[in-house]
Design an enzyme around this catalytic site. Structure first.
Site, short mmCIF file in Angstrom:
data_model
loop_
_atom_site.label_atom_id
_atom_site.label_comp_id
_atom_site.label_asym_id
_atom_site.label_seq_id
_atom_site.Cartn_x
_atom_site.Cartn_y
_atom_site.Cartn_z
N PHE A 71 -33.28 31.89 -15.36
CA PHE A 71 -33.81 33.24 -15.50
C PHE A 71 -33.41 33.76 -16.88
O PHE A 71 -32.46 33.25 -17.49
CB PHE A 71 -33.24 34.15 -14.39
CG PHE A 71 -34.28 34.66 -13.42
CD1 PHE A 71 -35.04 33.79 -12.67
CD2 PHE A 71 -34.49 36.03 -13.27
CE1 PHE A 71 -36.00 34.27 -11.78
CE2 PHE A 71 -35.44 36.53 -12.37
CZ PHE A 71 -36.20 35.65 -11.63
N HIS A 128 -40.81 48.24 -14.43
CA HIS A 128 -40.33 47.36 -13.36
C HIS A 128 -38.98 47.75 -12.78
O HIS A 128 -38.64 47.36 -11.67
CB HIS A 128 -40.23 45.94 -13.93
CG HIS A 128 -39.74 44.93 -12.95
ND1 HIS A 128 -40.43 44.62 -11.80
CD2 HIS A 128 -38.63 44.14 -12.94
CE1 HIS A 128 -39.76 43.68 -11.12
NE2 HIS A 128 -38.67 43.39 -11.79
N ARG A 180 -35.48 40.55 -20.81
CA ARG A 180 -36.80 41.20 -20.69
C ARG A 180 -37.10 42.18 -21.81
O ARG A 180 -38.24 42.28 -22.25
CB ARG A 180 -36.86 41.93 -19.35
CG ARG A 180 -36.87 40.95 -18.22
CD ARG A 180 -36.77 41.60 -16.88
NE ARG A 180 -36.83 40.55 -15.88
CZ ARG A 180 -36.64 40.73 -14.59
NH1 ARG A 180 -36.36 41.94 -14.13
NH2 ARG A 180 -36.73 39.73 -13.75
C1 FAD Z 1 -42.11 43.55 -7.53
C2 FAD Z 1 -40.63 43.50 -7.72
C3 FAD Z 1 -39.98 42.28 -7.77
C4 FAD Z 1 -38.60 42.22 -7.94
N1 FAD Z 1 -37.99 41.00 -8.00
C5 FAD Z 1 -36.63 40.94 -8.11
C6 FAD Z 1 -35.95 39.70 -8.09
O1 FAD Z 1 -36.54 38.63 -7.93
N2 FAD Z 1 -34.60 39.70 -8.24
C7 FAD Z 1 -33.89 40.86 -8.40
O2 FAD Z 1 -32.68 40.81 -8.49
N3 FAD Z 1 -34.53 42.05 -8.41
C8 FAD Z 1 -35.87 42.12 -8.27
N4 FAD Z 1 -36.49 43.34 -8.27
C9 FAD Z 1 -35.68 44.56 -8.24
C10 FAD Z 1 -35.10 44.73 -6.83
O3 FAD Z 1 -35.97 44.15 -5.89
C11 FAD Z 1 -34.90 46.18 -6.48
O4 FAD Z 1 -34.15 46.82 -7.48
C12 FAD Z 1 -34.15 46.31 -5.15
O5 FAD Z 1 -34.76 45.53 -4.15
C13 FAD Z 1 -34.06 47.74 -4.72
O6 FAD Z 1 -33.51 47.78 -3.44
P1 FAD Z 1 -32.92 49.09 -2.82
O7 FAD Z 1 -32.26 48.71 -1.56
O8 FAD Z 1 -32.12 49.80 -3.84
O9 FAD Z 1 -34.19 50.01 -2.53
P2 FAD Z 1 -35.67 49.73 -1.99
O10 FAD Z 1 -35.86 48.37 -1.46
O11 FAD Z 1 -36.59 50.20 -3.05
O12 FAD Z 1 -35.76 50.69 -0.75
C14 FAD Z 1 -35.71 52.09 -0.88
C15 FAD Z 1 -35.58 52.66 0.51
O13 FAD Z 1 -35.37 54.07 0.43
C16 FAD Z 1 -36.18 54.72 1.37
N5 FAD Z 1 -36.42 56.07 0.89
C17 FAD Z 1 -36.77 56.47 -0.35
N6 FAD Z 1 -36.91 57.81 -0.39
C18 FAD Z 1 -36.64 58.27 0.86
C19 FAD Z 1 -36.62 59.55 1.47
N7 FAD Z 1 -36.94 60.67 0.78
N8 FAD Z 1 -36.30 59.63 2.77
C20 FAD Z 1 -36.01 58.52 3.51
N9 FAD Z 1 -36.02 57.28 2.98
C21 FAD Z 1 -36.33 57.17 1.67
C22 FAD Z 1 -37.42 53.87 1.47
O14 FAD Z 1 -38.07 54.10 2.70
C23 FAD Z 1 -36.81 52.46 1.38
O15 FAD Z 1 -36.40 52.03 2.64
C24 FAD Z 1 -37.87 43.42 -8.09
C25 FAD Z 1 -38.52 44.64 -8.01
C26 FAD Z 1 -39.88 44.69 -7.85
C27 FAD Z 1 -40.54 46.05 -7.85
#
Ligand code: FAD
Length: 570
Positions: free
Chosen positions: A120, A348, A279
């Site tokens: 990566f 992203h 990136r």
């Molecule tokens: C397309 C894509 C591919 C990626 N690929 C990679 C990868 O291969 N490797 C890597 O390390 N990172 C990757 N990333 C980054 C990584 O996936 C994310 O940063 C990470 O998954 C975020 O997880 P999280 O648990 O912080 O939040 P998220 O998975 O974004 O979840 C947010 C949660 O908050 C909840 N929420 C938000 N607002 C409210 C509200 N007002 N009330 C109640 N609930 C709410 C939503 O319902 C959801 O459940 C990628 C990101 C994207 C967009």
């Protein structure tokens, strides 16, 4: 008085960070009750779309080592990462990879049967641990399955949280049950915000439509600082025209980027790492190629470059890049086995978020933040790919444990909810928004704002563009737009969207004020009018606090434990 639901720990968000936190809290203390509140169904959280990998050092006997992962992360961050935090990430990750394996994660395997890792960007060793090109989907499923084994984890799916309730410490949140439309309060002595990234403040974006900054904005309005919000990551390979992501794993597997002369132009910009430079470096190189006329014309009017994977062969593509092949066919009409695919840098990831310390604690006692919503400063000015899912998992575990312990020791604290705050919040969202007086279409406001961010706060920035964007966002904020057409009580997505747009405008303003104020180029924040990194004046974190007149900025020191900043070359 509104109805109240009581638990010991409230986790807002059911992505990777939220689910890992829930398991950790539940395992720390079986006698506490944990609520996971999410505005979408669990498996619709954006984490499900993570494609390429999760970073960890697994094979020291084959030459990898943790110090190198720590250094790569710090160098990738353009020396803005807090170094104790980067160390915590790296040292915690090997355990988490095996823990996921034991919970049933179907990691891709090498021929010798051991867990596979791919290259990566920005790393000195292949460290992205993967499950085909659907790593987030499998991780989420593994964590969700594991959550279901604990009877002290309670899911509230399709509940929209609107604000944090507090005195001198955390008391709970207000929320709307989307299905019934009922407005309620959740009360608990401990909370963890895991609401993910805010990348939908841009139009060209890899994020789910639900990735809006309502969680960040809740913290902001509750008086907590947002940190380093000017650092927005643009991933090199968003497909045309939608912006859907082609994972960096495609370049990790050996994919090339080419310009309209058929040249692998990264040779000029990062000869040591080529397409696998970090990136920020690759995205800037792409925009330079486009600006100098070596891009491909596209019907959208935006020039682009091409990602060539044809030399990998059909067999390898079908084995490890099946998901993106399908995306290419469905959304660009191109089969990556046969021809190069058109790509351009796309919003992203947000390096910034709610300001926390190395343990994920916010400035409010009893409240933690984890995952993309948090800024514990792992990634500084530029995140390395695969380090974000790692961060979610590590700080999910850490904050889950701390919140559980805090809740157990504060169980006796009679949290009587602040009725005044609840009443004010009800007024803000029902009088100010639901029965709002606006006549401009909120979706037009959103489009104007996200297009402005695309145009003026993209890969390269300057004073003129940022100031114009800030003016525009403030104008939009000041327009009479806050109203809801659909007056239904039940399942009113129009109402939810309008609240999201409200938070998007405030957050876009924080990004722009921070970007204007940071008169240097560091990591993902590249200013053409200040093209050099300025360690004398800007080797520090930006903090933004909410005031009625817009964000008020302050500085916060970077933690150095191991490496002095040097010029970043790849
Ligand atoms: C397309 C894509 C591919 C990626 N690929 C990679 C990868 O291969 N490797 C890597 O390390 N990172 C990757 N990333 C980054 C990584 O996936 C994310 O940063 C990470 O998954 C975020 O997880 P999280 O648990 O912080 O939040 P998220 O998975 O974004 O979840 C947010 C949660 O908050 C909840 N929420 C938000 N607002 C409210 C509200 N007002 N009330 C109640 N609930 C709410 C939503 O319902 C959801 O459940 C990628 C990101 C994207 C967009």
């Amino acid at each position: 008085m509104v109805d109240t639901i009581s638990h010991d720990v409230l986790i807002i968000g059911s992505g990777l960070a939220g689910l890992r936190a829930a398991i950790s809290a539940a395992a720390t203390d079986r006698n506490i009750s944990i609520a996971v509140i999410s505005k979408v169904q669990v498996m619709r959280s954006h984490s499900v779309s993570a494609e390429g990998g999760t970073a960890a050092v697994l094979y020291e006997e084959e030459g990898d080592n943790q110090e190198s992962h720590i250094y790569d992360t710090i160098k990738g961050s353009d020396f803005l990462a807090d170094q104790d935090v980067a160390e915590r990430l790296v040292k915690s990750m090997p355990y988490e990879i095996y823990q996921l394996d034991h919970w049933g994660m179907p990691w891709s395997r090498r021929k010798d049967g051991r867990i596979a890792q791919r290259k990566f960007g920005g790393y000195s060793f292949p460290r992205a641990t993967f499950a085909q090109d659907k790593v987030g989907f499998y991780e989420m499923q593994t964590l969700y399955d594991t959550c279901l084994k604990y009877d002290n984890i309670h899911f509230y799916n399709e509940w929209f949280c609107t604000s944090i309730l507090r005195d001198s410490s955390f008391q709970g949140v207000t929320a709307i049950e989307i299905k019934s439309g009922d407005f309620m309060a959740f009360k608990a002595p401990a909370g963890i915000i895991c609401t993910g990234g805010a990348g939908r403040i841009y139009s060209f974006s890899t994020y789910a439509f639900s990735s809006t900054p309502d969680g960040l904005d809740m913290a902001f309005r509750a008086g907590l600082a947002m940190k380093d919000m000017e650092f927005v990551q643009f991933h090199p390979t968003g497909i045309m025209p939608s912006g859907i992501l082609i994972t960096e794993g495609a370049r990790g597997e050996g994919g090339y980027l080419i310009n309209n002369k058929g040249e692998r132009f990264m040779q000029k910009y990062a000869p040591g790492k080529m397409e696998l430079a970090p990136r920020d470096v690759v995205s800037r190189s792409m925009i330079k190629e486009i600006n100098e006329g070596r891009g491909f014309k596209h019907e959208t009017g935006f020039d682009c470059l091409k990602l060539d994977l044809t030399h990998l062969g059909a067999e390898r593509i079908k084995e490890v890049l099946a998901g993106i092949r399908e995306i290419g066919i469905k959304f660009s009409g191109i089969d990556i086995i046969d021809e190069p695919i058109e790509v351009r840098p796309v919003c992203h990831y947000m390096m910034g978020g709610i300001h926390t310390n190395v343990d994920g604690a916010t400035e409010l006692p009893g409240l933690w933040a984890a995952g993309e919503a948090a800024c514990n400063s792992t990634h500084g000015a530029n995140r390395l790919g695969a380090n974000s899912t790692s961060e979610c998992i590590v700080w999910g575990r850490i904050t889950g444990e701390l919140a559980a312990k805090h809740a157990a020791s504060h169980k006796s604290r009679a949290v009587s909810l602040p009725e005044q705050q609840i009443a004010e919040e009800e007024k803000r969202i029902y009088d100010g928004i639901f029965r709002g007086a606006g006549d401009v279409n909120p979706y037009e406001i959103r489009k104007a704002m996200t297009d402005t961010m695309d145009e003026r706060a993209y890969v390269f920035r300057n004073e003129e563009n940022l100031a114009a964007a800030l003016k525009k966002v403030r104008e939009l904020k000041g327009t009479m737009w806050k109203h809801v057409e659909d007056k239904a009580k039940e399942y009113n997505t129009n109402f939810i969207n309008v609240m999201e747009i409200d938070s998007m405008l405030r957050t876009a303003e924080v990004v722009l004020v921070g970007a204007l104020n940071r008169r240097e180029s560091r990591g993902a924040h590249a200013r053409t009018d200040y093209p050099v990194r300025d360690d004398v004046n800007f080797l520090r974190h930006t903090l933004a606090y909410h005031t009625p007149d817009g964000p008020k900025l302050a500085w916060h020191p970077v933690t150095f434990t191991r490496y002095a900043p040097v010029e970043r070359k790849y």
